[in-house]
Scaffold this motif. Structure first.
Motif, PDB file in Angstrom:
ATOM      1  N   GLY A  11      16.709 -49.811 -45.209  1.00 32.34           N
ATOM      2  CA  GLY A  11      17.615 -50.489 -44.292  1.00 32.34           C
ATOM      3  C   GLY A  11      17.802 -49.717 -43.005  1.00 32.34           C
ATOM      4  N   TRP A  12      18.586 -50.321 -42.105  1.00 30.66           N
ATOM      5  CA  TRP A  12      18.795 -49.725 -40.781  1.00 30.66           C
ATOM      6  C   TRP A  12      19.588 -48.429 -40.842  1.00 30.66           C
ATOM      7  N   GLN A  13      20.401 -48.246 -41.860  1.00 36.67           N
ATOM      8  CA  GLN A  13      21.170 -47.009 -41.964  1.00 36.67           C
ATOM      9  C   GLN A  13      20.260 -45.797 -42.110  1.00 36.67           C
ATOM     10  N   ALA A  14      19.104 -46.004 -42.698  1.00 35.74           N
ATOM     11  CA  ALA A  14      18.161 -44.907 -42.892  1.00 35.74           C
ATOM     12  C   ALA A  14      17.396 -44.569 -41.624  1.00 35.74           C
ATOM     13  N   GLU A  15      17.522 -45.379 -40.595  1.00 35.98           N
ATOM     14  CA  GLU A  15      16.750 -45.203 -39.368  1.00 35.98           C
ATOM     15  C   GLU A  15      17.479 -44.371 -38.318  1.00 35.98           C
ATOM     16  N   THR A  16      18.216 -43.371 -38.741  1.00 39.59           N
ATOM     17  CA  THR A  16      18.926 -42.527 -37.783  1.00 39.59           C
ATOM     18  C   THR A  16      17.951 -41.518 -37.166  1.00 39.59           C
ATOM     19  N   PRO A  17      18.237 -41.028 -35.970  1.00 40.60           N
ATOM     20  CA  PRO A  17      17.384 -39.987 -35.382  1.00 40.60           C
ATOM     21  C   PRO A  17      17.296 -38.748 -36.281  1.00 40.60           C
ATOM     22  N   GLU A  18      18.397 -38.408 -36.940  1.00 38.98           N
ATOM     23  CA  GLU A  18      18.386 -37.242 -37.828  1.00 38.98           C
ATOM     24  C   GLU A  18      17.449 -37.457 -39.013  1.00 38.98           C
ATOM     25  N   ALA A  19      17.453 -38.657 -39.576  1.00 39.19           N
ATOM     26  CA  ALA A  19      16.564 -38.958 -40.702  1.00 39.19           C
ATOM     27  C   ALA A  19      15.107 -38.910 -40.259  1.00 39.19           C
ATOM     28  N   LYS A  20      14.843 -39.421 -39.074  1.00 38.93           N
ATOM     29  CA  LYS A  20      13.475 -39.381 -38.558  1.00 38.93           C
ATOM     30  C   LYS A  20      13.033 -37.945 -38.300  1.00 38.93           C
ATOM     31  N   ALA A  21      13.928 -37.122 -37.784  1.00 35.61           N
ATOM     32  CA  ALA A  21      13.607 -35.716 -37.533  1.00 35.61           C
ATOM     33  C   ALA A  21      13.332 -34.986 -38.842  1.00 35.61           C
ATOM     34  N   ARG A  22      14.141 -35.267 -39.877  1.00 37.47           N
ATOM     35  CA  ARG A  22      13.896 -34.647 -41.185  1.00 37.47           C
ATOM     36  C   ARG A  22      12.546 -35.062 -41.744  1.00 37.47           C
ATOM     37  N   TRP A  23      12.209 -36.349 -41.607  1.00 36.88           N
ATOM     38  CA  TRP A  23      10.914 -36.818 -42.089  1.00 36.88           C
ATOM     39  C   TRP A  23       9.784 -36.119 -41.345  1.00 36.88           C
ATOM     40  N   PHE A  24       9.887 -36.053 -40.019  1.00 39.66           N
ATOM     41  CA  PHE A  24       8.833 -35.429 -39.220  1.00 39.66           C
ATOM     42  C   PHE A  24       8.694 -33.949 -39.571  1.00 39.66           C
ATOM     43  N   ALA A  25       9.830 -33.274 -39.773  1.00 41.04           N
ATOM     44  CA  ALA A  25       9.805 -31.853 -40.119  1.00 41.04           C
ATOM     45  C   ALA A  25       9.199 -31.613 -41.501  1.00 41.04           C
ATOM     46  N   SER A  26       9.242 -32.628 -42.360  1.00 38.27           N
ATOM     47  CA  SER A  26       8.695 -32.462 -43.710  1.00 38.27           C
ATOM     48  C   SER A  26       7.172 -32.550 -43.745  1.00 38.27           C
ATOM     49  N   LEU A  27       6.573 -32.999 -42.656  1.00 44.52           N
ATOM     50  CA  LEU A  27       5.121 -33.142 -42.612  1.00 44.52           C
ATOM     51  C   LEU A  27       4.446 -31.797 -42.391  1.00 44.52           C
ATOM     52  N   ALA A  28       3.235 -31.670 -42.915  1.00 46.53           N
ATOM     53  CA  ALA A  28       2.422 -30.490 -42.635  1.00 46.53           C
ATOM     54  C   ALA A  28       2.003 -30.538 -41.166  1.00 46.53           C
ATOM     55  N   MET A  29       1.645 -29.393 -40.608  1.00 48.74           N
ATOM     56  CA  MET A  29       1.301 -29.321 -39.186  1.00 48.74           C
ATOM     57  C   MET A  29       0.180 -30.303 -38.825  1.00 48.74           C
ATOM     58  N   GLU A  30      -0.833 -30.425 -39.676  1.00 44.42           N
ATOM     59  CA  GLU A  30      -1.933 -31.351 -39.410  1.00 44.42           C
ATOM     60  C   GLU A  30      -1.441 -32.800 -39.371  1.00 44.42           C
ATOM     61  N   GLU A  31      -0.524 -33.122 -40.283  1.00 47.40           N
ATOM     62  CA  GLU A  31       0.038 -34.475 -40.313  1.00 47.40           C
ATOM     63  C   GLU A  31       0.882 -34.741 -39.069  1.00 47.40           C
ATOM     64  N   ARG A  32       1.651 -33.737 -38.633  1.00 43.08           N
ATOM     65  CA  ARG A  32       2.449 -33.898 -37.415  1.00 43.08           C
ATOM     66  C   ARG A  32       1.555 -34.182 -36.218  1.00 43.08           C
ATOM     67  N   ALA A  33       0.471 -33.447 -36.118  1.00 45.05           N
ATOM     68  CA  ALA A  33      -0.453 -33.642 -34.999  1.00 45.05           C
ATOM     69  C   ALA A  33      -1.073 -35.040 -35.058  1.00 45.05           C
ATOM     70  N   ARG A  34      -1.440 -35.487 -36.244  1.00 44.14           N
ATOM     71  CA  ARG A  34      -2.029 -36.814 -36.401  1.00 44.14           C
ATOM     72  C   ARG A  34      -1.030 -37.907 -36.007  1.00 44.14           C
ATOM     73  N   VAL A  35       0.210 -37.787 -36.481  1.00 43.59           N
ATOM     74  CA  VAL A  35       1.241 -38.776 -36.151  1.00 43.59           C
ATOM     75  C   VAL A  35       1.503 -38.778 -34.649  1.00 43.59           C
ATOM     76  N   PHE A  36       1.605 -37.592 -34.055  1.00 45.76           N
ATOM     77  CA  PHE A  36       1.823 -37.503 -32.612  1.00 45.76           C
ATOM     78  C   PHE A  36       0.685 -38.183 -31.852  1.00 45.76           C
ATOM     79  N   CYS A  37      -0.551 -37.929 -32.256  1.00 48.97           N
ATOM     80  CA  CYS A  37      -1.697 -38.549 -31.592  1.00 48.97           C
ATOM     81  C   CYS A  37      -1.684 -40.070 -31.762  1.00 48.97           C
TER      82      CYS A  37
END
Length: 69
Positions: A11-37
């Motif tokens: 739901g929309w409650q899960a779509e907070t900037p903090e939740a997105k930041a936690r998800w992004f921080a949980s990714l491995a460096m290679e995954e972060r680079a792939r998502v960014f690209c």
């Protein structure tokens, strides 16, 4: 990882900037680079001239560097 981090929120409650930041921080460096690209490719496909904008502001205006005293 605590129990809250293991829960799957929906739901929309899960779509907070903090939740997105936690998800992004949980990714491995290679995954972060792939998502960014992938995001960069999406933005460039939607607006090919975005990098050429003349009214873009410097990132320095919105960045604060905090130092522990």
């Amino acid at each position: 990882m605590n129990d809250d981090a293991k829960r799957i929120l929906t739901g929309w409650q899960a779509e907070t900037p903090e939740a997105k930041a936690r998800w992004f921080a949980s990714l491995a460096m290679e995954e972060r680079a792939r998502v960014f690209c992938e995001y960069y490719t999406l933005v460039k496909s939607l607006n090919p001239t975005i990098a050429e904008r003349k009214d873009a502001r410097s990132a320095e205006a919105g960045v604060r560097v905090l130092r522990k005293t």
